[in-house]
Design a protein around this motif. Sequence first.
Motif, PDB file in Angstrom:
ATOM      1  N   ASP A 157       0.840  -1.197   0.000  1.00 33.95           N
ATOM      2  CA  ASP A 157       0.000   0.000   0.000  1.00 33.95           C
ATOM      3  C   ASP A 157       0.877   1.249   0.000  1.00 33.95           C
ATOM      4  OD1 ASP A 157      -2.328  -1.508   0.080  1.00 33.95           O
ATOM      5  OD2 ASP A 157      -2.449  -1.451   2.272  1.00 33.95           O
ATOM      6  N   TRP A 158       0.292   2.363  -0.427  1.00 36.18           N
ATOM      7  CA  TRP A 158       0.995   3.641  -0.414  1.00 36.18           C
ATOM      8  C   TRP A 158       1.297   4.072   1.024  1.00 36.18           C
ATOM      9  CZ3 TRP A 158       2.943   6.014  -4.623  1.00 36.18           C
ATOM     10  CH2 TRP A 158       2.450   5.631  -5.881  1.00 36.18           C
ATOM     11  N   CYS A 159       2.492   4.562   1.251  1.00 33.70           N
ATOM     12  CA  CYS A 159       2.909   5.159   2.516  1.00 33.70           C
ATOM     13  C   CYS A 159       3.170   6.633   2.261  1.00 33.70           C
ATOM     14  CB  CYS A 159       4.201   4.514   3.015  1.00 33.70           C
ATOM     15  SG  CYS A 159       4.043   2.779   3.428  1.00 33.70           S
ATOM     16  N   TYR A 160       3.285   7.414   3.323  1.00 35.75           N
ATOM     17  CA  TYR A 160       3.582   8.827   3.113  1.00 35.75           C
ATOM     18  C   TYR A 160       4.300   9.423   4.309  1.00 35.75           C
ATOM     19  CZ  TYR A 160      -0.663   9.652   5.879  1.00 35.75           C
ATOM     20  OH  TYR A 160      -1.596   9.663   6.876  1.00 35.75           O
ATOM     21  N   ASP A 161       5.037  10.486   4.019  1.00 37.30           N
ATOM     22  CA  ASP A 161       5.660  11.357   5.020  1.00 37.30           C
ATOM     23  C   ASP A 161       6.407  10.622   6.133  1.00 37.30           C
ATOM     24  OD1 ASP A 161       4.688  13.490   3.566  1.00 37.30           O
ATOM     25  OD2 ASP A 161       2.905  13.742   4.804  1.00 37.30           O
ATOM     26  N   GLY A 162       7.386   9.793   5.750  1.00 42.59           N
ATOM     27  CA  GLY A 162       8.260   9.164   6.726  1.00 42.59           C
ATOM     28  C   GLY A 162       7.864   7.771   7.185  1.00 42.59           C
ATOM     29  N   GLU A 163       6.719   7.273   6.735  1.00 42.50           N
ATOM     30  CA  GLU A 163       6.318   5.919   7.106  1.00 42.50           C
ATOM     31  C   GLU A 163       7.234   4.896   6.430  1.00 42.50           C
ATOM     32  OE1 GLU A 163       1.507   6.547   7.671  1.00 42.50           O
ATOM     33  OE2 GLU A 163       2.243   5.869   5.732  1.00 42.50           O
ATOM     34  N   THR A 164       7.302   3.697   6.978  1.00 41.85           N
ATOM     35  CA  THR A 164       8.147   2.644   6.412  1.00 41.85           C
ATOM     36  C   THR A 164       7.407   1.899   5.311  1.00 41.85           C
ATOM     37  OG1 THR A 164       9.336   2.333   8.480  1.00 41.85           O
ATOM     38  CG2 THR A 164       9.419   0.520   6.898  1.00 41.85           C
ATOM     39  N   SER A 165       8.022   1.842   4.131  1.00 40.88           N
ATOM     40  CA  SER A 165       7.539   1.004   3.038  1.00 40.88           C
ATOM     41  C   SER A 165       8.556  -0.094   2.835  1.00 40.88           C
ATOM     42  CB  SER A 165       7.376   1.820   1.749  1.00 40.88           C
ATOM     43  OG  SER A 165       6.817   1.011   0.731  1.00 40.88           O
ATOM     44  N   GLY A 166       8.077  -1.298   2.615  1.00 41.49           N
ATOM     45  CA  GLY A 166       8.960  -2.446   2.536  1.00 41.49           C
ATOM     46  C   GLY A 166       8.927  -3.173   3.861  1.00 41.49           C
ATOM     47  N   THR A 167      10.022  -3.815   4.195  1.00 43.81           N
ATOM     48  CA  THR A 167      10.114  -4.564   5.446  1.00 43.81           C
ATOM     49  C   THR A 167      11.475  -4.287   6.077  1.00 43.81           C
ATOM     50  OG1 THR A 167      11.094  -6.499   4.386  1.00 43.81           O
ATOM     51  CG2 THR A 167       8.687  -6.435   4.509  1.00 43.81           C
ATOM     52  N   PHE A 168      11.659  -4.737   7.268  1.00 46.21           N
ATOM     53  CA  PHE A 168      12.986  -4.791   7.870  1.00 46.21           C
ATOM     54  C   PHE A 168      12.996  -5.973   8.820  1.00 46.21           C
ATOM     55  CE2 PHE A 168      10.446  -1.679  10.101  1.00 46.21           C
ATOM     56  CZ  PHE A 168      10.624  -1.969  11.447  1.00 46.21           C
ATOM     57  N   ASP A 169      14.145  -6.593   8.953  1.00 53.08           N
ATOM     58  CA  ASP A 169      14.322  -7.800   9.765  1.00 53.08           C
ATOM     59  C   ASP A 169      13.519  -8.986   9.235  1.00 53.08           C
ATOM     60  OD1 ASP A 169      16.030  -6.332  11.376  1.00 53.08           O
ATOM     61  OD2 ASP A 169      14.414  -5.733  12.734  1.00 53.08           O
ATOM     62  N   GLU A 170      13.130  -8.966   7.967  1.00 52.45           N
ATOM     63  CA  GLU A 170      12.440 -10.103   7.354  1.00 52.45           C
ATOM     64  C   GLU A 170      13.237 -10.678   6.189  1.00 52.45           C
ATOM     65  OE1 GLU A 170       8.215  -9.747   6.618  1.00 52.45           O
ATOM     66  OE2 GLU A 170       8.079  -8.114   8.066  1.00 52.45           O
ATOM     67  N   SER A 171      14.374 -10.059   5.854  1.00 57.28           N
ATOM     68  CA  SER A 171      15.259 -10.516   4.761  1.00 57.28           C
ATOM     69  C   SER A 171      14.554 -10.594   3.408  1.00 57.28           C
ATOM     70  CB  SER A 171      15.882 -11.873   5.107  1.00 57.28           C
ATOM     71  OG  SER A 171      16.647 -11.783   6.284  1.00 57.28           O
ATOM     72  N   LEU A 172      13.677  -9.621   3.129  1.00 59.14           N
ATOM     73  CA  LEU A 172      12.995  -9.553   1.838  1.00 59.14           C
ATOM     74  C   LEU A 172      13.504  -8.337   1.059  1.00 59.14           C
ATOM     75  CD1 LEU A 172       9.350 -10.351   2.979  1.00 59.14           C
ATOM     76  CD2 LEU A 172      10.998 -11.925   1.915  1.00 59.14           C
ATOM     77  N   ARG A 173      13.781  -8.540  -0.203  1.00 58.14           N
ATOM     78  CA  ARG A 173      14.346  -7.464  -1.024  1.00 58.14           C
ATOM     79  C   ARG A 173      13.256  -6.543  -1.597  1.00 58.14           C
ATOM     80  NH1 ARG A 173      14.912 -12.124  -3.964  1.00 58.14           N
ATOM     81  NH2 ARG A 173      13.399 -12.270  -5.659  1.00 58.14           N
ATOM     82  N   LEU A 174      13.594  -5.253  -1.712  1.00 61.55           N
ATOM     83  CA  LEU A 174      12.786  -4.342  -2.521  1.00 61.55           C
ATOM     84  C   LEU A 174      13.168  -4.580  -3.975  1.00 61.55           C
ATOM     85  CD1 LEU A 174      12.958  -0.906  -0.635  1.00 61.55           C
ATOM     86  CD2 LEU A 174      11.325  -2.778  -0.349  1.00 61.55           C
ATOM     87  N   GLU A 175      12.161  -4.627  -4.849  1.00 54.61           N
ATOM     88  CA  GLU A 175      12.413  -4.849  -6.272  1.00 54.61           C
ATOM     89  C   GLU A 175      12.049  -3.643  -7.121  1.00 54.61           C
ATOM     90  OE1 GLU A 175      10.270  -8.466  -7.103  1.00 54.61           O
ATOM     91  OE2 GLU A 175      11.777  -9.714  -6.112  1.00 54.61           O
ATOM     92  N   ALA A 176      11.157  -2.798  -6.626  1.00 56.53           N
ATOM     93  CA  ALA A 176      10.738  -1.619  -7.384  1.00 56.53           C
ATOM     94  C   ALA A 176      10.124  -0.600  -6.430  1.00 56.53           C
ATOM     95  CB  ALA A 176       9.730  -2.002  -8.467  1.00 56.53           C
ATOM     96  N   ILE A 177      10.039   0.653  -6.903  1.00 56.70           N
ATOM     97  CA  ILE A 177       9.465   1.724  -6.093  1.00 56.70           C
ATOM     98  C   ILE A 177       8.768   2.736  -7.004  1.00 56.70           C
ATOM     99  CG2 ILE A 177      11.610   3.078  -6.126  1.00 56.70           C
ATOM    100  CD1 ILE A 177      10.893   3.903  -3.178  1.00 56.70           C
ATOM    101  N   GLU A 178       7.724   3.349  -6.479  1.00 58.19           N
ATOM    102  CA  GLU A 178       7.033   4.470  -7.130  1.00 58.19           C
ATOM    103  C   GLU A 178       6.908   5.580  -6.096  1.00 58.19           C
ATOM    104  OE1 GLU A 178       3.352   2.673  -8.379  1.00 58.19           O
ATOM    105  OE2 GLU A 178       4.286   1.768 -10.156  1.00 58.19           O
ATOM    106  N   ILE A 179       7.174   6.828  -6.501  1.00 59.48           N
ATOM    107  CA  ILE A 179       7.148   7.973  -5.589  1.00 59.48           C
ATOM    108  C   ILE A 179       6.420   9.123  -6.273  1.00 59.48           C
ATOM    109  CG2 ILE A 179       8.552   9.519  -4.161  1.00 59.48           C
ATOM    110  CD1 ILE A 179      10.942   7.619  -4.670  1.00 59.48           C
ATOM    111  N   LYS A 180       5.612   9.875  -5.493  1.00 66.91           N
ATOM    112  CA  LYS A 180       4.935  11.053  -6.048  1.00 66.91           C
ATOM    113  C   LYS A 180       4.742  12.106  -4.969  1.00 66.91           C
ATOM    114  CE  LYS A 180       0.360   8.897  -5.542  1.00 66.91           C
ATOM    115  NZ  LYS A 180      -0.852   8.485  -6.268  1.00 66.91           N
ATOM    116  N   LEU A 181       4.641  13.362  -5.403  1.00 67.61           N
ATOM    117  CA  LEU A 181       4.313  14.476  -4.517  1.00 67.61           C
ATOM    118  C   LEU A 181       2.837  14.782  -4.671  1.00 67.61           C
ATOM    119  CD1 LEU A 181       7.382  16.790  -5.208  1.00 67.61           C
ATOM    120  CD2 LEU A 181       7.022  15.262  -3.258  1.00 67.61           C
TER     121      LEU A 181
END
Length: 191
Positions: A157-181
């Motif tokens: 889902d879309w995150c905003y303003d400093g929220e965490t997108s992706g994971t941490f401590d789960e050993s899963l890679r980011l493969e792509a990203i989309e960003i908008k203002l």
Amino acid sequence: MTNISELETKELETFEDLQNNDLQLAEDISVDENEKEIESYTKEFTIDRDVHIKYSTHIQDIGWQDWKSDAKTAGTSGKSLRLEGIKIETINLPKGVTLKYQTHIQNIGWQGWKNAGELAGTSGKSLRLEGIRIKLEGTTEYSVMYRTHVQDIGWQDWCYDGETSGTFDESLRLEAIEIKLVPKIKKSQTF
């Protein structure tokens, strides 16, 4: 025959006129070897004053990808390739507004916050990005929204303003990203 291009913009009375005037004129003049004018025409063009965000990702086995902007996909989907680094920049943000971002990196954890244009993540170390946070400081007008494509999960889902997108401590890679203002999001708004 020699071609000479000249840019002529109409003169404006004040800086405010320049900021509010999006229509400009350009004149192209062709001259012969004696510099006698043989052809001329005028073109109109507009100046984009909207805010934009652009970003480039460093991808496993590919390297740095061309810049993407305004919610276009950077990275890959369906190829099982990790993002290893990212650089993000803004265009036309008001003076005093700054962009900050940080990434969670395999075997390292959260890096410190980076400024616009700086590398977040790594390049040439074969370490995957696992999470990202992006924020704007100094604005009540704009929010930054972003989402990531995560290994074995897909688009989050879309995150905003400093929220965490992706994971941490789960050993899963980011493969792509989309960003908008977007116009400023209040915490009570949902998408």
